[in-house]
Design an enzyme around this catalytic site. Structure first.
Site, mmCIF file in Angstrom:
data_model
loop_
_atom_site.group_PDB
_atom_site.id
_atom_site.type_symbol
_atom_site.label_atom_id
_atom_site.label_comp_id
_atom_site.label_asym_id
_atom_site.label_seq_id
_atom_site.Cartn_x
_atom_site.Cartn_y
_atom_site.Cartn_z
ATOM 1 N N HIS A 48 0.645 -1.283 0.030
ATOM 2 C CA HIS A 48 0.128 0.076 0.091
ATOM 3 C C HIS A 48 0.807 1.257 -0.016
ATOM 4 O O HIS A 48 0.378 2.379 0.204
ATOM 5 C CB HIS A 48 -0.978 -0.063 1.376
ATOM 6 C CG HIS A 48 -2.153 -1.220 1.080
ATOM 7 N ND1 HIS A 48 -2.862 -1.169 0.177
ATOM 8 C CD2 HIS A 48 -2.258 -2.317 1.931
ATOM 9 C CE1 HIS A 48 -3.914 -1.927 0.280
ATOM 10 N NE2 HIS A 48 -3.277 -2.787 1.387
ATOM 11 N N ARG A 73 7.114 -6.376 2.961
ATOM 12 C CA ARG A 73 5.900 -6.719 2.714
ATOM 13 C C ARG A 73 5.594 -6.557 1.267
ATOM 14 O O ARG A 73 5.570 -5.121 0.729
ATOM 15 C CB ARG A 73 4.648 -5.983 3.518
ATOM 16 C CG ARG A 73 3.293 -6.545 3.022
ATOM 17 C CD ARG A 73 2.078 -6.378 3.821
ATOM 18 N NE ARG A 73 1.741 -4.885 3.749
ATOM 19 C CZ ARG A 73 0.577 -4.399 4.010
ATOM 20 N NH1 ARG A 73 -0.267 -5.288 4.753
ATOM 21 N NH2 ARG A 73 0.191 -3.308 3.747
ATOM 22 N N ASP A 87 17.311 -11.281 -2.789
ATOM 23 C CA ASP A 87 18.586 -11.086 -3.717
ATOM 24 C C ASP A 87 19.233 -9.708 -2.871
ATOM 25 O O ASP A 87 20.244 -9.433 -2.924
ATOM 26 C CB ASP A 87 18.663 -11.036 -5.094
ATOM 27 C CG ASP A 87 18.693 -12.521 -5.751
ATOM 28 O OD1 ASP A 87 18.905 -13.359 -4.558
ATOM 29 O OD2 ASP A 87 18.695 -12.738 -6.771
ATOM 30 N N GLU A 152 -6.166 -12.375 6.138
ATOM 31 C CA GLU A 152 -7.171 -11.257 6.024
ATOM 32 C C GLU A 152 -8.429 -11.378 5.469
ATOM 33 O O GLU A 152 -8.850 -10.607 5.067
ATOM 34 C CB GLU A 152 -6.366 -9.773 5.516
ATOM 35 C CG GLU A 152 -5.630 -10.234 4.294
ATOM 36 C CD GLU A 152 -4.550 -9.308 3.993
ATOM 37 O OE1 GLU A 152 -4.712 -7.969 4.318
ATOM 38 O OE2 GLU A 152 -3.847 -9.449 2.952
ATOM 39 N N ASP A 178 -8.775 -5.615 6.255
ATOM 40 C CA ASP A 178 -9.234 -6.291 4.902
ATOM 41 C C ASP A 178 -10.212 -7.538 5.678
ATOM 42 O O ASP A 178 -11.187 -7.619 4.829
ATOM 43 C CB ASP A 178 -8.391 -6.921 4.252
ATOM 44 C CG ASP A 178 -7.578 -6.021 3.085
ATOM 45 O OD1 ASP A 178 -8.459 -5.629 2.294
ATOM 46 O OD2 ASP A 178 -6.539 -5.771 3.128
#
Length: 257
Positions: A48, A73, A87, A152, A178
């Site tokens: 987000h 995230r 990586d 969620e 959510d």
């Protein structure tokens, strides 16, 4: 030389309670300021917040060696995206909207080198191996990956027991907003029915070998979640904190003049 210890994962395994904050500015300077506050962990949010691979990489660089441990995230659980953030140095990931054990198992495989998984072997040119300085990175990296799956939706709640049984999942993060929407309470994660589901989920996770996590922006709610078994709590969002402080400052001066 093996892959570096994932201090976030180690702390969870020791049962430590960790206080965290969302980093949503998508800027290394802002994240460095946030780290100076002394949070145990920071979420570099690619779902987000307007983060991309380069901004995530830059924030991982400024957090290297600090007390505040980075957790990235991603907006989705695609194997190619997981490979890229690993990586550039991420060791701990949160993947949103996990609704089944099969999905969780696929995420575990995406974070591991063969034979345990499908992560592509290109660490020679990556920060993760300190650009080939860590000679034993590939054979030792799997053990230092921390995978947090975000539940969620009611489909995820219904599958929670199966998700918790997946080897390689280190924790489950409940997404209140959510979840509330999925339950029909748009914008109201404090509805009694939603809170009941959250409390039950946190208790179920806490009773398993996995760590329970959640976000709460007010102290009373965060404390209730901790009492229900939340082990790693996010208690702030940097963008919201700045906005609230700025608005409060303007309001004080408007009222004074």
């Amino acid at each position: 030389m093996p892959a570096p210890e994932n201090r976030f994962k180690s702390a969870l395994l020791r049962g430590e309670r960790l206080i965290g904050c969302w980093a949503g500015f998508a800027d290394p300077y802002a994240t460095e300021v946030l780290a100076s506050a002394g949070f145990d962990w920071l979420v570099i949010d690619g779902e987000h917040a307007p983060n991309d691979l380069r901004s995530i990489s830059a924030q991982l660089a400024v957090l290297a060696g600090r007390q505040s441990l980075p957790v990235v995230r991603l907006p989705m659980g695609e194997a190619w995206a997981i490979k890229q953030v690993l990586d550039v140095g991420a060791q701990s990931l949160i993947i949103p909207m996990v609704e089944s054990a099969d999905q969780a198992r696929a995420l575990v495989r995406a974070t591991r080198y063969p034979p345990e998984g499908i992560r592509g072997s290109g660490a020679a040119l990556a920060r993760a191996s300190e650009f080939s300085r860590i000679k034993d990175y590939i054979p030792t990296a799997n053990a230092q990956i921390c995978l947090i799956v975000q539940v969620e939706s009611m489909a995820g709640i219904d599958a929670l027991g199966d998700i918790l049984a997946v080897e390689g999942v280190d924790g489950v993060f409940i997404g209140p907003s959510d979840l509330a929407v999925d339950m029909g309470y748009v914008g109201d994660s404090h509805a009694a029915e939603v809170q009941e589901v959250i409390r039950g989920a946190l208790a179920q996770i806490a009773a398993s070998p996995k760590a329970a996590g959640i976000l709460a922006l007010d102290h009373a709610t965060a404390q209730r979640y901790a009492d229900c078994g939340a082990q790693f709590l996010a208690v702030g969002i940097d963008v919201v904190m700045l906005a609230q402080a700025a608005r409060a400052t303007v309001a004080r001066w408007r009222d004074a003049w």
